[in-house]
Design a protein around this motif. Sequence first.
Motif, PDB file in Angstrom:
ATOM      1  N   GLN A 126     -12.842 -73.266 -66.106  1.00 15.15           N
ATOM      2  CA  GLN A 126     -11.973 -73.371 -64.933  1.00 15.15           C
ATOM      3  C   GLN A 126     -10.555 -73.769 -65.340  1.00 15.15           C
ATOM      4  OE1 GLN A 126     -13.502 -75.456 -61.582  1.00 15.15           O
ATOM      5  NE2 GLN A 126     -11.813 -74.776 -60.304  1.00 15.15           N
ATOM      6  N   PHE A 127     -10.420 -74.660 -66.328  1.00 12.38           N
ATOM      7  CA  PHE A 127      -9.102 -75.033 -66.827  1.00 12.38           C
ATOM      8  C   PHE A 127      -8.358 -73.797 -67.334  1.00 12.38           C
ATOM      9  CE2 PHE A 127      -6.331 -76.057 -70.409  1.00 12.38           C
ATOM     10  CZ  PHE A 127      -5.478 -76.990 -69.849  1.00 12.38           C
ATOM     11  N   VAL A 128      -9.017 -73.019 -68.192  1.00 10.66           N
ATOM     12  CA  VAL A 128      -8.382 -71.831 -68.771  1.00 10.66           C
ATOM     13  C   VAL A 128      -8.008 -70.830 -67.675  1.00 10.66           C
ATOM     14  CG1 VAL A 128      -8.773 -69.820 -70.262  1.00 10.66           C
ATOM     15  CG2 VAL A 128      -9.414 -72.114 -71.058  1.00 10.66           C
ATOM     16  N   ALA A 129      -8.911 -70.577 -66.747  1.00  9.48           N
ATOM     17  CA  ALA A 129      -8.635 -69.612 -65.680  1.00  9.48           C
ATOM     18  C   ALA A 129      -7.469 -70.071 -64.809  1.00  9.48           C
ATOM     19  CB  ALA A 129      -9.889 -69.401 -64.833  1.00  9.48           C
ATOM     20  N   THR A 130      -7.467 -71.340 -64.404  1.00  9.39           N
ATOM     21  CA  THR A 130      -6.414 -71.837 -63.515  1.00  9.39           C
ATOM     22  C   THR A 130      -5.074 -71.898 -64.223  1.00  9.39           C
ATOM     23  OG1 THR A 130      -8.039 -73.104 -62.263  1.00  9.39           O
ATOM     24  CG2 THR A 130      -5.721 -73.726 -61.996  1.00  9.39           C
ATOM     25  N   MET A 131      -5.052 -72.413 -65.446  1.00  7.34           N
ATOM     26  CA  MET A 131      -3.791 -72.509 -66.179  1.00  7.34           C
ATOM     27  C   MET A 131      -3.229 -71.123 -66.499  1.00  7.34           C
ATOM     28  SD  MET A 131      -3.108 -75.638 -66.068  1.00  7.34           S
ATOM     29  CE  MET A 131      -1.778 -75.929 -67.212  1.00  7.34           C
ATOM     30  N   THR A 132      -4.096 -70.170 -66.761  1.00  7.89           N
ATOM     31  CA  THR A 132      -3.635 -68.798 -67.003  1.00  7.89           C
ATOM     32  C   THR A 132      -2.981 -68.246 -65.745  1.00  7.89           C
ATOM     33  OG1 THR A 132      -5.326 -68.415 -68.687  1.00  7.89           O
ATOM     34  CG2 THR A 132      -4.355 -66.467 -67.650  1.00  7.89           C
ATOM     35  N   GLN A 133      -3.591 -68.505 -64.585  1.00  7.80           N
ATOM     36  CA  GLN A 133      -3.032 -68.043 -63.316  1.00  7.80           C
ATOM     37  C   GLN A 133      -1.705 -68.747 -63.024  1.00  7.80           C
ATOM     38  OE1 GLN A 133      -5.393 -69.060 -59.904  1.00  7.80           O
ATOM     39  NE2 GLN A 133      -4.136 -67.872 -58.502  1.00  7.80           N
ATOM     40  N   VAL A 134      -1.656 -70.057 -63.221  1.00  5.54           N
ATOM     41  CA  VAL A 134      -0.461 -70.834 -62.889  1.00  5.54           C
ATOM     42  C   VAL A 134       0.696 -70.511 -63.842  1.00  5.54           C
ATOM     43  CG1 VAL A 134       0.481 -73.189 -62.843  1.00  5.54           C
ATOM     44  CG2 VAL A 134      -1.711 -72.701 -61.762  1.00  5.54           C
ATOM     45  N   MET A 135       0.391 -70.435 -65.137  1.00  4.69           N
ATOM     46  CA  MET A 135       1.450 -70.231 -66.136  1.00  4.69           C
ATOM     47  C   MET A 135       1.791 -68.764 -66.334  1.00  4.69           C
ATOM     48  SD  MET A 135       0.549 -73.151 -68.899  1.00  4.69           S
ATOM     49  CE  MET A 135       2.104 -72.957 -69.769  1.00  4.69           C
ATOM     50  N   GLY A 136       0.897 -67.882 -65.905  1.00  2.00           N
ATOM     51  CA  GLY A 136       1.154 -66.462 -66.058  1.00  2.00           C
ATOM     52  C   GLY A 136       1.054 -66.028 -67.513  1.00  2.00           C
ATOM     53  N   GLU A 137       1.239 -64.774 -67.700  1.00  2.00           N
ATOM     54  CA  GLU A 137       1.174 -64.203 -69.042  1.00  2.00           C
ATOM     55  C   GLU A 137       2.485 -63.513 -69.372  1.00  2.00           C
ATOM     56  OE1 GLU A 137      -2.384 -61.905 -69.632  1.00  2.00           O
ATOM     57  OE2 GLU A 137      -3.592 -63.369 -68.556  1.00  2.00           O
ATOM     58  N   GLY A 138       3.580 -63.951 -68.739  1.00  2.00           N
ATOM     59  CA  GLY A 138       4.876 -63.321 -68.940  1.00  2.00           C
ATOM     60  C   GLY A 138       5.415 -63.513 -70.345  1.00  2.00           C
ATOM     61  N   ALA A 139       6.443 -62.745 -70.645  1.00  2.00           N
ATOM     62  CA  ALA A 139       7.040 -62.789 -71.975  1.00  2.00           C
ATOM     63  C   ALA A 139       8.190 -63.778 -72.064  1.00  2.00           C
ATOM     64  CB  ALA A 139       7.535 -61.391 -72.356  1.00  2.00           C
ATOM     65  N   GLU A 140       8.679 -64.265 -70.911  1.00  2.00           N
ATOM     66  CA  GLU A 140       9.830 -65.165 -70.971  1.00  2.00           C
ATOM     67  C   GLU A 140       9.432 -66.507 -71.591  1.00  2.00           C
ATOM     68  OE1 GLU A 140       7.990 -66.231 -66.987  1.00  2.00           O
ATOM     69  OE2 GLU A 140       8.468 -64.331 -67.913  1.00  2.00           O
ATOM     70  N   ASP A 141      10.412 -67.125 -72.228  1.00  2.00           N
ATOM     71  CA  ASP A 141      10.180 -68.418 -72.862  1.00  2.00           C
ATOM     72  C   ASP A 141      10.020 -69.502 -71.809  1.00  2.00           C
ATOM     73  OD1 ASP A 141      10.414 -67.337 -75.389  1.00  2.00           O
ATOM     74  OD2 ASP A 141      12.524 -67.863 -75.601  1.00  2.00           O
ATOM     75  N   ILE A 142       9.215 -70.487 -72.149  1.00  2.00           N
ATOM     76  CA  ILE A 142       9.105 -71.703 -71.351  1.00  2.00           C
ATOM     77  C   ILE A 142       9.589 -72.836 -72.241  1.00  2.00           C
ATOM     78  CG2 ILE A 142       7.575 -73.323 -70.170  1.00  2.00           C
ATOM     79  CD1 ILE A 142       5.643 -71.041 -69.682  1.00  2.00           C
ATOM     80  N   THR A 143      10.496 -73.652 -71.721  1.00  2.00           N
ATOM     81  CA  THR A 143      10.956 -74.810 -72.482  1.00  2.00           C
ATOM     82  C   THR A 143      10.730 -76.068 -71.665  1.00  2.00           C
ATOM     83  OG1 THR A 143      13.226 -74.632 -71.655  1.00  2.00           O
ATOM     84  CG2 THR A 143      12.716 -73.482 -73.726  1.00  2.00           C
ATOM     85  N   PHE A 144      10.506 -77.161 -72.379  1.00  2.00           N
ATOM     86  CA  PHE A 144      10.289 -78.462 -71.756  1.00  2.00           C
ATOM     87  C   PHE A 144      11.243 -79.476 -72.372  1.00  2.00           C
ATOM     88  CE2 PHE A 144       6.228 -76.253 -71.658  1.00  2.00           C
ATOM     89  CZ  PHE A 144       5.791 -76.466 -70.364  1.00  2.00           C
ATOM     90  N   GLU A 145      11.837 -80.281 -71.525  1.00  2.00           N
ATOM     91  CA  GLU A 145      12.573 -81.463 -71.969  1.00  2.00           C
ATOM     92  C   GLU A 145      11.925 -82.626 -71.242  1.00  2.00           C
ATOM     93  OE1 GLU A 145      16.820 -81.232 -71.691  1.00  2.00           O
ATOM     94  OE2 GLU A 145      16.815 -79.100 -72.180  1.00  2.00           O
ATOM     95  N   SER A 146      11.329 -83.534 -72.002  1.00  2.00           N
ATOM     96  CA  SER A 146      10.508 -84.578 -71.382  1.00  2.00           C
ATOM     97  C   SER A 146      10.862 -85.957 -71.918  1.00  2.00           C
ATOM     98  CB  SER A 146       9.027 -84.308 -71.662  1.00  2.00           C
ATOM     99  OG  SER A 146       8.651 -83.041 -71.152  1.00  2.00           O
ATOM    100  N   VAL A 147      10.766 -86.917 -71.013  1.00  2.00           N
ATOM    101  CA  VAL A 147      10.857 -88.329 -71.371  1.00  2.00           C
ATOM    102  C   VAL A 147       9.502 -88.927 -71.041  1.00  2.00           C
ATOM    103  CG1 VAL A 147      11.964 -90.538 -70.909  1.00  2.00           C
ATOM    104  CG2 VAL A 147      13.331 -88.420 -70.917  1.00  2.00           C
ATOM    105  N   ARG A 148       8.850 -89.485 -72.050  1.00  2.00           N
ATOM    106  CA  ARG A 148       7.492 -89.995 -71.863  1.00  2.00           C
ATOM    107  C   ARG A 148       7.450 -91.497 -72.106  1.00  2.00           C
ATOM    108  NH1 ARG A 148       6.157 -84.675 -73.812  1.00  2.00           N
ATOM    109  NH2 ARG A 148       5.115 -83.655 -72.075  1.00  2.00           N
TER     110      ARG A 148
END
Length: 143
Positions: free
Chosen positions: A66-88
Amino acid sequence: MPQLPDAGYVPTDDEIASVHAWFAEYDAAAARRDIERMADLAVFPLNLVSDNAAGQGASAQWDRQQFVATMTQVMGEGAEDITFESVRTPVFLSPAMVIVFTDSTMTAGGETQRLRYADVLIRREGQWAFQTMLQGGWGDNLS
């Protein structure tokens, strides 16, 4: 960074660094949309806590499928880059448990979204793995 009261376990610099290294690996997998690798970094069943569109609290447990299926749906399979800037901000409960609060900016396809969430990580066999995800807005996906 706020100073927490002396209320328990105080992590070493190496322990704090290990949590940040874990997130660097997870974020790199997310940026590549490598959902299987993201799942490798989790403990299943995975606990999820959120709210839904009606403003009600929601929770669920997901297995790996279910994790893989949902995250695949949410994040998509597009070619554009995803970047994160995070403060943890990791808050250690013990050497094997940490709650990590994150303020993040995610950019995908030229659109930027600000996120605030928390994760519970546990250490197993010397490695961190996330066991609980807490983030608003996922409740309608928790079935």
